[in-house]
Design a protein around this motif. Sequence first.
Motif, PDB file in Angstrom:
ATOM      1  N   MET A   1      -5.298  12.885   9.772  1.00  0.00           N
ATOM      2  CA  MET A   1      -4.584  13.500   8.649  1.00  0.00           C
ATOM      3  C   MET A   1      -4.640  12.610   7.415  1.00  0.00           C
ATOM      4  N   GLY A   2      -4.627  11.296   7.597  1.00  0.00           N
ATOM      5  CA  GLY A   2      -4.567  10.392   6.463  1.00  0.00           C
ATOM      6  C   GLY A   2      -5.897   9.726   6.161  1.00  0.00           C
ATOM      7  N   ARG A   3      -5.904   8.971   5.065  1.00  0.00           N
ATOM      8  CA  ARG A   3      -7.114   8.273   4.646  1.00  0.00           C
ATOM      9  C   ARG A   3      -6.735   6.995   3.913  1.00  0.00           C
ATOM     10  N   SER A   4      -7.686   6.097   3.816  1.00  0.00           N
ATOM     11  CA  SER A   4      -7.475   4.861   3.084  1.00  0.00           C
ATOM     12  C   SER A   4      -7.672   5.111   1.594  1.00  0.00           C
ATOM     13  N   VAL A   5      -6.783   4.552   0.778  1.00  0.00           N
ATOM     14  CA  VAL A   5      -6.899   4.672  -0.678  1.00  0.00           C
ATOM     15  C   VAL A   5      -6.658   3.300  -1.305  1.00  0.00           C
ATOM     16  N   SER A   6      -7.076   3.159  -2.538  1.00  0.00           N
ATOM     17  CA  SER A   6      -6.777   1.958  -3.319  1.00  0.00           C
ATOM     18  C   SER A   6      -5.980   2.372  -4.547  1.00  0.00           C
ATOM     19  N   PHE A   7      -5.062   1.515  -4.942  1.00  0.00           N
ATOM     20  CA  PHE A   7      -4.283   1.784  -6.150  1.00  0.00           C
ATOM     21  C   PHE A   7      -4.023   0.469  -6.875  1.00  0.00           C
ATOM     22  N   PRO A  61       1.686   1.212   1.720  1.00  0.00           N
ATOM     23  CA  PRO A  61       0.937   0.102   1.109  1.00  0.00           C
ATOM     24  C   PRO A  61       0.662  -0.983   2.149  1.00  0.00           C
ATOM     25  N   ASP A  62      -0.519  -1.563   2.087  1.00  0.00           N
ATOM     26  CA  ASP A  62      -0.923  -2.580   3.064  1.00  0.00           C
ATOM     27  C   ASP A  62      -0.413  -3.950   2.610  1.00  0.00           C
TER      28      ASP A  62
END
Length: 232
Positions: A1-7, A61-62
């Motif tokens: 359902m989810g995915r990795s993103v950058s912000f 957030p990682d």
Amino acid sequence: MGRSVSFTRPDGHTLSGYLAEPAQPASAPGLVVIQEWWGLNDQIRGVADRMAAAGYRALVPDLYRGKSTVEAEEAHHLMSSLNFGDAATQDVRGAVMFLKGSGSAKVGVTGFCMGGALTVLAAVHVREVDAGVPWYGLPPLEYVDASLITAPLLGHWAVRDEVFKIADVDALEAKLHEAGRRFEFHRYDCKHAFANETQTPGHETLPSLGYDAAAAALAWQRTEAFLARELR
């Protein structure tokens, strides 16, 4: 359902995270989900997935920059190395701003254990937060200027918590009362991490931890009603 993103954080640095979205993400409210001391693991991804299924754009957030663990000693080391002020004002605020800048009119913050403490700090320092739900975690009270909190809070606390003492919860409640803040605290006759389904009886990582299915279900019911009221 989810995915990795950058912000992007407010200071311009880039951070990655796990984003889970509902089937119709356009204009859905946002929720920043903050990890326990274990890191960005499958359990906290599951929380984000759960909130996405409930209609929220949920971003984790990682905070540990790719590190996670199942060992308590290593988790303590990772948490002790974290700059909580930077995590709240940069990592969490960056996540809130990412969600608001990509379609969510309102964004809440929720977190567990260490993430609960960061949720309270975010309510103090991140003006863009629209609601906060800390779970069995709070920062030292000298870092909580209740007069700066504008978002409503819903707190879930464990009466038999050996990590975050219930007396400190009482003191936080008194500070919020004195400042005239809007909040709702619930206490459960449980151990720390009572909503973490991986800490089942006989499989607890530490004896001070313990999942309680009934308490968790009630806390989630209250959380979903609160977020629907405040963010939708």
